[in-house]
Write a protein that holds these residues in place. Structure first.
Motif, PDB file in Angstrom:
ATOM      1  N   MET A  36       0.832  -1.209   0.000  1.00  0.00           N
ATOM      2  CA  MET A  36       0.000   0.000   0.000  1.00  0.00           C
ATOM      3  C   MET A  36       0.861   1.252   0.000  1.00  0.00           C
ATOM      4  O   MET A  36       2.019   1.244   0.457  1.00  0.00           O
ATOM      5  CB  MET A  36      -0.893   0.015   1.241  1.00  0.00           C
ATOM      6  N   GLY A  37       0.250   2.322  -0.480  1.00  0.00           N
ATOM      7  CA  GLY A  37       0.988   3.583  -0.494  1.00  0.00           C
ATOM      8  C   GLY A  37       0.066   4.767  -0.345  1.00  0.00           C
ATOM      9  O   GLY A  37      -1.150   4.673  -0.544  1.00  0.00           O
ATOM     10  N   TRP A  38       0.667   5.889   0.040  1.00  0.00           N
ATOM     11  CA  TRP A  38       0.000   7.175   0.071  1.00  0.00           C
ATOM     12  C   TRP A  38       0.711   8.108  -0.907  1.00  0.00           C
ATOM     13  O   TRP A  38       1.945   8.196  -0.913  1.00  0.00           O
ATOM     14  CB  TRP A  38       0.052   7.789   1.467  1.00  0.00           C
ATOM     15  N   PHE A  39      -0.078   8.809  -1.678  1.00  0.00           N
ATOM     16  CA  PHE A  39       0.422   9.833  -2.584  1.00  0.00           C
ATOM     17  C   PHE A  39      -0.370  11.112  -2.333  1.00  0.00           C
ATOM     18  O   PHE A  39      -1.422  11.083  -1.699  1.00  0.00           O
ATOM     19  CB  PHE A  39       0.252   9.400  -4.046  1.00  0.00           C
ATOM     20  N   GLY A  52       4.876   4.521   1.862  1.00  0.00           N
ATOM     21  CA  GLY A  52       4.420   3.211   1.447  1.00  0.00           C
ATOM     22  C   GLY A  52       4.702   2.181   2.520  1.00  0.00           C
ATOM     23  O   GLY A  52       5.555   2.388   3.391  1.00  0.00           O
ATOM     24  N   ILE A  53       3.976   1.069   2.450  1.00  0.00           N
ATOM     25  CA  ILE A  53       4.130   0.016   3.452  1.00  0.00           C
ATOM     26  C   ILE A  53       3.946  -1.328   2.779  1.00  0.00           C
ATOM     27  O   ILE A  53       3.089  -1.502   1.919  1.00  0.00           O
ATOM     28  CB  ILE A  53       3.126   0.229   4.611  1.00  0.00           C
ATOM     29  N   SER A  54       4.788  -2.275   3.165  1.00  0.00           N
ATOM     30  CA  SER A  54       4.743  -3.598   2.573  1.00  0.00           C
ATOM     31  C   SER A  54       3.522  -4.379   3.048  1.00  0.00           C
ATOM     32  O   SER A  54       2.788  -3.938   3.929  1.00  0.00           O
ATOM     33  CB  SER A  54       6.021  -4.357   2.913  1.00  0.00           C
ATOM     34  N   ARG A  55       3.341  -5.544   2.484  1.00  0.00           N
ATOM     35  CA  ARG A  55       2.159  -6.354   2.784  1.00  0.00           C
ATOM     36  C   ARG A  55       2.056  -6.695   4.268  1.00  0.00           C
ATOM     37  O   ARG A  55       0.980  -6.639   4.850  1.00  0.00           O
ATOM     38  CB  ARG A  55       2.196  -7.643   1.970  1.00  0.00           C
ATOM     39  N   THR A  60       8.678  -0.002   5.460  1.00  0.00           N
ATOM     40  CA  THR A  60       8.027   1.269   5.147  1.00  0.00           C
ATOM     41  C   THR A  60       8.977   2.165   4.373  1.00  0.00           C
ATOM     42  O   THR A  60      10.202   2.021   4.454  1.00  0.00           O
ATOM     43  CB  THR A  60       7.567   2.007   6.418  1.00  0.00           C
ATOM     44  N   GLU A  61       8.414   3.089   3.637  1.00  0.00           N
ATOM     45  CA  GLU A  61       9.168   4.067   2.871  1.00  0.00           C
ATOM     46  C   GLU A  61       8.510   5.431   3.073  1.00  0.00           C
ATOM     47  O   GLU A  61       7.289   5.514   3.210  1.00  0.00           O
ATOM     48  CB  GLU A  61       9.156   3.726   1.378  1.00  0.00           C
ATOM     49  N   PHE A  62       9.347   6.463   3.074  1.00  0.00           N
ATOM     50  CA  PHE A  62       8.833   7.823   3.231  1.00  0.00           C
ATOM     51  C   PHE A  62       9.556   8.764   2.276  1.00  0.00           C
ATOM     52  O   PHE A  62      10.748   8.620   2.032  1.00  0.00           O
ATOM     53  CB  PHE A  62       9.030   8.335   4.663  1.00  0.00           C
ATOM     54  N   ALA A  63       8.816   9.729   1.779  1.00  0.00           N
ATOM     55  CA  ALA A  63       9.459  10.803   1.042  1.00  0.00           C
ATOM     56  C   ALA A  63      10.298  11.630   2.010  1.00  0.00           C
ATOM     57  O   ALA A  63       9.952  11.751   3.199  1.00  0.00           O
ATOM     58  CB  ALA A  63       8.403  11.694   0.387  1.00  0.00           C
ATOM     59  N   ASP A  64      11.382  12.186   1.527  1.00  0.00           N
ATOM     60  CA  ASP A  64      12.265  12.980   2.393  1.00  0.00           C
ATOM     61  C   ASP A  64      11.509  14.132   3.043  1.00  0.00           C
ATOM     62  O   ASP A  64      11.800  14.508   4.187  1.00  0.00           O
ATOM     63  CB  ASP A  64      13.438  13.522   1.581  1.00  0.00           C
ATOM     64  N   SER A  65      10.547  14.669   2.337  1.00  0.00           N
ATOM     65  CA  SER A  65       9.826  15.837   2.835  1.00  0.00           C
ATOM     66  C   SER A  65       8.956  15.542   4.050  1.00  0.00           C
ATOM     67  O   SER A  65       8.539  16.475   4.755  1.00  0.00           O
ATOM     68  CB  SER A  65       8.964  16.438   1.715  1.00  0.00           C
ATOM     69  N   VAL A  66       8.671  14.257   4.294  1.00  0.00           N
ATOM     70  CA  VAL A  66       7.785  13.922   5.417  1.00  0.00           C
ATOM     71  C   VAL A  66       8.465  13.047   6.467  1.00  0.00           C
ATOM     72  O   VAL A  66       7.860  12.742   7.500  1.00  0.00           O
ATOM     73  CB  VAL A  66       6.490  13.229   4.924  1.00  0.00           C
ATOM     74  N   LYS A  67       9.689  12.652   6.225  1.00  0.00           N
ATOM     75  CA  LYS A  67      10.401  11.799   7.183  1.00  0.00           C
ATOM     76  C   LYS A  67      10.484  12.480   8.544  1.00  0.00           C
ATOM     77  O   LYS A  67      10.802  13.671   8.646  1.00  0.00           O
ATOM     78  CB  LYS A  67      11.803  11.496   6.669  1.00  0.00           C
ATOM     79  N   GLY A  68      10.196  11.702   9.574  1.00  0.00           N
ATOM     80  CA  GLY A  68      10.238  12.231  10.922  1.00  0.00           C
ATOM     81  C   GLY A  68       8.959  12.913  11.356  1.00  0.00           C
ATOM     82  O   GLY A  68       8.775  13.194  12.551  1.00  0.00           O
ATOM     83  N   ARG A  69       8.068  13.172  10.406  1.00  0.00           N
ATOM     84  CA  ARG A  69       6.793  13.837  10.740  1.00  0.00           C
ATOM     85  C   ARG A  69       5.593  12.920  10.522  1.00  0.00           C
ATOM     86  O   ARG A  69       4.605  13.023  11.237  1.00  0.00           O
ATOM     87  CB  ARG A  69       6.617  15.098   9.885  1.00  0.00           C
TER      88      ARG A  69
END
Length: 127
Positions: A36-39, A52-55, A60-69
């Motif tokens: 799954m993912g968020w855009f 994004g998040i695996s099954r 998990t993955e994050f865009a640099d702009s939102v990491k930590g938040r």
């Protein structure tokens, strides 16, 4: 197939928090078979990856702009994914979409990797 419905958007002041939900209505395969993912897409801009998040939820993955938040979470038993957004900034203002990937999640940051999309929920952050 899967139908995705986002909720939780709204209007918040800078520095505030919101939690978005993505509820999945599955038919031929279980929710935990989808990565799954968020855009998000701001007016006049391209749709961009947020998280994004695996099954299983272990990756998990994050865009640099939102990491930590931002934090992403999924509850497979409830067919639901969440995006916890803290320390919101005006530049976070956008329509937020959740998406499902039936593949191996090899390109989680690419919108082309996702097969199903929700209708979106508006997030507006005032300065």
């Amino acid at each position: 197939q899967v139908q995705l419905v986002e909720s939780g958007g709204g209007f918040v002041q800078a520095g505030g928090s919101l939690t978005l939900s993505c509820a999945a209505a599955v038919s031929d395969r279980p929710f935990d078979s989808y990565s799954m993912g968020w855009f998000r897409q701001a007016p006049g801009k391209e749709r961009e990856f947020v998280s994004g998040i695996s099954r299983s939820g272990r990756r998990t993955e994050f865009a640099d702009s939102v990491k930590g938040r931002f934090t992403i979470l999924r509850l497979n038993a409830k067919n639901t994914m969440y995006l916890q957004m803290n320390s919101l900034k005006p530049e976070d203002t956008a329509v937020y979409y959740c998406a499902a990937d039936v593949g191996l999640w090899q390109s989680p940051t690419s919108s082309q990797a996702y097969d199903y999309w929700g209708q979106g929920t508006q997030v507006t952050v005032s300065s």
